[in-house]
Write a protein that holds these residues in place. Structure first.
Motif, mmCIF file in Angstrom:
data_model
loop_
_atom_site.group_PDB
_atom_site.id
_atom_site.type_symbol
_atom_site.label_atom_id
_atom_site.label_comp_id
_atom_site.label_asym_id
_atom_site.label_seq_id
_atom_site.Cartn_x
_atom_site.Cartn_y
_atom_site.Cartn_z
ATOM 1 N N SER A 196 25.365 41.297 40.884
ATOM 2 C CA SER A 196 25.303 39.843 41.059
ATOM 3 C C SER A 196 24.480 39.408 42.262
ATOM 4 O O SER A 196 24.041 38.253 42.333
ATOM 5 C CB SER A 196 26.723 39.275 41.201
ATOM 6 O OG SER A 196 27.313 39.725 42.411
ATOM 7 N N ASP A 335 35.467 34.566 32.645
ATOM 8 C CA ASP A 335 34.204 34.213 32.007
ATOM 9 C C ASP A 335 33.856 35.187 30.875
ATOM 10 O O ASP A 335 34.045 36.406 31.007
ATOM 11 C CB ASP A 335 33.094 34.226 33.069
ATOM 12 C CG ASP A 335 31.767 33.717 32.521
ATOM 13 O OD1 ASP A 335 31.600 32.497 32.433
ATOM 14 O OD2 ASP A 335 30.929 34.577 32.188
ATOM 15 N N ASP A 337 31.010 36.161 29.811
ATOM 16 C CA ASP A 337 29.979 37.124 30.203
ATOM 17 C C ASP A 337 30.578 38.285 30.988
ATOM 18 O O ASP A 337 30.122 39.431 30.868
ATOM 19 C CB ASP A 337 28.890 36.438 31.036
ATOM 20 C CG ASP A 337 28.023 35.497 30.209
ATOM 21 O OD1 ASP A 337 28.012 35.644 28.974
ATOM 22 O OD2 ASP A 337 27.366 34.617 30.805
ATOM 23 N N LYS A 339 33.646 39.434 30.595
ATOM 24 C CA LYS A 339 34.330 40.277 29.614
ATOM 25 C C LYS A 339 33.343 41.198 28.898
ATOM 26 O O LYS A 339 33.610 42.385 28.696
ATOM 27 C CB LYS A 339 35.060 39.407 28.589
ATOM 28 C CG LYS A 339 36.244 38.627 29.129
ATOM 29 C CD LYS A 339 36.867 37.789 28.027
ATOM 30 C CE LYS A 339 38.018 36.957 28.534
ATOM 31 N NZ LYS A 339 38.596 36.099 27.458
ATOM 32 N N THR A 340 32.195 40.630 28.526
ATOM 33 C CA THR A 340 31.166 41.428 27.858
ATOM 34 C C THR A 340 30.681 42.551 28.762
ATOM 35 O O THR A 340 30.485 43.695 28.323
ATOM 36 C CB THR A 340 29.986 40.543 27.444
ATOM 37 O OG1 THR A 340 30.441 39.547 26.511
ATOM 38 C CG2 THR A 340 28.878 41.359 26.795
ATOM 39 N N LYS A 341 30.494 42.228 30.025
ATOM 40 C CA LYS A 341 30.034 43.227 30.987
ATOM 41 C C LYS A 341 31.064 44.350 31.140
ATOM 42 O O LYS A 341 30.697 45.535 31.238
ATOM 43 C CB LYS A 341 29.762 42.571 32.343
ATOM 44 C CG LYS A 341 29.183 43.515 33.387
ATOM 45 C CD LYS A 341 27.819 44.062 32.987
ATOM 46 C CE LYS A 341 27.227 44.949 34.064
ATOM 47 N NZ LYS A 341 25.911 45.502 33.670
ATOM 48 N N GLU A 344 30.709 46.710 28.363
ATOM 49 C CA GLU A 344 29.527 47.552 28.546
ATOM 50 C C GLU A 344 29.791 48.660 29.568
ATOM 51 O O GLU A 344 29.376 49.816 29.379
ATOM 52 C CB GLU A 344 28.343 46.691 29.001
ATOM 53 C CG GLU A 344 27.856 45.700 27.942
ATOM 54 C CD GLU A 344 26.805 44.745 28.487
ATOM 55 O OE1 GLU A 344 26.496 44.820 29.699
ATOM 56 O OE2 GLU A 344 26.297 43.914 27.698
#
Length: 358
Positions: A196, A335, A337, A339-341, A344
């Motif tokens: 980030s 967020d 995004d 969760k998606t991260k 991954e």
């Protein structure tokens, strides 16, 4: 929890059955739930300090034993350890009970269970969170976990969720079984910092130091120490805490309440939001060490006829021996995004492309 669920289910069936009798005039009586037929096998366990209902690792292991009793029909015996001096005599008590397998729960029992295994070659032992000191001790199996994997996810989540970008952790003792959690948490938070570009401060543990040290209580029953450490980290602006100290999360909760600040914590070992729902509004997630599954599976293999062996069981993200719990009441506050991260990263740890200790 399984018992409660079954009772509720049977109560619902009783009401439906009653209504059917009124409407139809007659109906077959509902079948009574029957337990598994008893088998000639005794599974036993010795706790670490504290009780079997510590809402943490002791309880998780004990549930594996009781589930095996209910589902497989085994007999059980157990001994609770109030102090470290209880370890050896409690293990001796289980040997005298002619147990087919004896689980020693917790890192602190390593010396005692290794000694017991050597002294009692005809008895089978399992050390949870421990290791086998001498490979020749084939009647001792180690159950270990790569807790840095799921804790890495927790650290990344904590840093992403935090508004102050200060997160804190502390342990019940400075032992490998505890610091493995804390190191994964540290590196996960720092991975968020790198991704980030936003600085993240991790209080309580720095595994990169020449001599790693941090915040630790005087054991898993030190509520005063846990509360003091939590309050100190909150005073330094930490808004996500990660207590790796068994049931001492309750002391962290007290510190949060007294601070009046918007602070959450991450549980360990079990899904704390489920096992202790009174804390659910403060539990961001939990880093689960699925000891219940390991205990049950080892017993089932033996009941099914497998020979006992000293091959270690290692719980990972890949075999679901560890993972993050659901986000519960915080699910809509995290967020999409992020969760998606996390998904991954989990995949990367499993395939080896991400090192949770770097």
């Amino acid at each position: 929890m399984n018992v409660i669920t079954r009772k509720r289910g049977l109560a619902g069936l009783a009401l439906v059955g009653a209504a059917t009798l009124v409407l139809a005039g007659c109906a077959a009586a509902p079948e009574e739930e029957t337990s598994a037929p008893e088998v000639d096998f005794t599974g036993c366990a010795v706790s670490d300090e504290g009780s079997w209902n510590d809402k943490s690792f002791n309880e998780a292991a004990y549930e594996g034993l009781t589930t095996a009793k209910d589902d497989l029909g085994i007999k059980t015996a157990d001994a609770e350890s109030q102090t470290t001096e209880d370890f050896a005599p409690n293990l001796d008590e289980m040997v005298a009970a002619n147990c087919d397998v004896i689980f020693a729960v917790g890192f602190n029992l390593i010396d005692a269970v290794n000694a017991a295994a050597v002294a009692n070659p005809d008895s089978n032992f399992v050390t949870i969170d421990g290791f086998v000191a001498d490979p020749a001790t084939t009647n001792l199996k180690a159950v270990q976990y790569s807790m840095n994997q799921s804790s890495y996810l927790a650290g990344y989540l904590a840093a992403g969720y935090s508004t102050t970008k200060v997160v804190g952790t502390y342990g019940g003792l400075q032992i490998d079984a505890v610091t493995d959690f804390m190191s994964g948490f540290y590196y996960g938070a720092k991975a968020y910092e790198k991704d980030s570009g936003t600085p993240v401060k991790v209080l309580g543990w720095d595994p990169t130091a020449a001599t790693p040290s941090g915040d630790f209580t005087d054991g898993f029953g030190d509520t005063e120490g846990a509360k003091s450490i939590s309050a100190g980290q909150i005073a330094q602006d930490a808004d996500v805490l990660f207590p790796v100290a068994g049931g001492l999360f309750s002391a962290s909760s007290e510190a949060i309440n007294e601070s009046g600040k918007d602070v959450v914590f991450i549980g360990v070992d079990k899904d704390i939001a489920v096992t202790s729902p009174e804390y659910a509004d403060q539990v961001l997630t939990s880093v689960e060490k699925r000891m219940t599954t390991a205990v049950y599976d080892i017993i089932k293999e033996l009941v099914d006829g497998a020979a006992f062996d000293g091959k270690s069981y290692v719980g990972t993200l890949a075999n679901e021996g560890t993972d993050l719990a659901d986000f519960g009441s915080f699910d809509d506050k995290i967020d999409a995004d992020l969760k998606t991260k996390l998904d991954e990263i989990k995949a990367g740890i499993i395939d080896g492309s991400i090192d949770p200790l770097a």
